[in-house]
Design an enzyme around this catalytic site. Sequence first.
Site, PDB file in Angstrom:
ATOM      1  N   LEU A 147       0.862  -1.168   0.000  1.00  0.00           N
ATOM      2  CA  LEU A 147       0.000   0.000   0.000  1.00  0.00           C
ATOM      3  C   LEU A 147       0.898   1.218   0.000  1.00  0.00           C
ATOM      4  O   LEU A 147       1.997   1.193   0.571  1.00  0.00           O
ATOM      5  CB  LEU A 147      -0.896   0.034   1.253  1.00  0.00           C
ATOM      6  N   ASP A 148       0.446   2.299  -0.611  1.00  0.00           N
ATOM      7  CA  ASP A 148       1.201   3.544  -0.525  1.00  0.00           C
ATOM      8  C   ASP A 148       1.447   3.897   0.935  1.00  0.00           C
ATOM      9  O   ASP A 148       0.646   3.561   1.818  1.00  0.00           O
ATOM     10  CB  ASP A 148       0.419   4.690  -1.175  1.00  0.00           C
ATOM     11  N   LYS A 149       2.523   4.593   1.188  1.00  0.00           N
ATOM     12  CA  LYS A 149       2.860   4.988   2.557  1.00  0.00           C
ATOM     13  C   LYS A 149       1.693   5.683   3.245  1.00  0.00           C
ATOM     14  O   LYS A 149       1.401   5.415   4.419  1.00  0.00           O
ATOM     15  CB  LYS A 149       4.090   5.913   2.538  1.00  0.00           C
ATOM     16  N   ARG A 257      -5.970   6.023  -7.222  1.00  0.00           N
ATOM     17  CA  ARG A 257      -5.746   7.470  -7.240  1.00  0.00           C
ATOM     18  C   ARG A 257      -5.785   8.015  -8.663  1.00  0.00           C
ATOM     19  O   ARG A 257      -6.393   9.050  -8.934  1.00  0.00           O
ATOM     20  CB  ARG A 257      -4.412   7.777  -6.553  1.00  0.00           C
TER      21      ARG A 257
END
Length: 332
Positions: A147-149, A257
């Site tokens: 997952l993105d930070k 996104r």
Amino acid sequence: MSDEPLIEDDEPAVLTAELAAGGVRLDKALTDIFPELSRARLQALLAEGAVSRDGQAVVSGSAKAQAGLYTVTLPPVVAATPAPEAIPLTVLFEDADLIVIDKPAGMAAHPAPGCETGTLVNALLAHCGGSLSGIGGVARPGIVHRLDKDTSGVMVAAKSDRAHAGLSALFAAHDIERTYIALTRGAPSPANGRIETLIGRSSSDRKKMAVLRSGGRVAITDYVVQDVFGVPSRAGGAPMAARVACTLHTGRTHQIRVHLASKGAPILGDATYGSGSPAAAVRAAIAEAGLARQALHASVLGFRHPVTGAELRFETAPPADMSALERLLQAL
């Protein structure tokens, strides 16, 4: 997934080699032309979509190899072995083969240049000790998806090599249930649908991804608008914000996104893809809620246990910053 890999600051290493004849299993054939990579490492790279033949991605190591020019893209890794760090984890499930956690926003999945400590890998090394799978490489033991930070939510990591191989195969086959909750500027139209595009690196900024007309990789997201906020009194007016559930059928970098932004409904708080400014009332709600990231949460992860065969499904609610923002948006 998504399994959206973190974009590294360093360029990945690229290996190329010609396979003169096919017929045997692909993973076995690749070990012959790429002797510097183990078969297990190649299987993981295949599952991650990092192997291509004549420019076309190949993902199944058990498929019959075909002659052609093969390219392997190796993600950059941190040279030093990550150190265990006693970082608290919210553990949803754990057995001898895997661990499922609810990752907080602000925690990177694995070490990378400029982010060598405080990652999920550091936390897992302390929590699991020496039991983590090492197939993913020195810098990311046990990590099979990311997952993105600044995206919160459910993640699974492998503790054994057999679980790592099995989970990698599930993700490669998209045989995983993955649903995310996003709070968006405006709302995508229609209220539910499928977004299917090609996604690749932006030609203007290599740290960003973009919808492409050609090249890139197929990306598929189903979405449902679950609620709208700040709806104008006049008929047909667009809402100020919305809560959108997104189900992933692929796991490209920054997929949700990019896809929501392409529909004119970027995720609130997304500094990379959130072009344009929300309405003043929405900006005030973001500030009051203390949201300092993209409002995106991986809420559901379901899969068949790669070792026991048990059906597992985990669901968590968005954390405090997103929950507070949603309550404030409901009052608009």
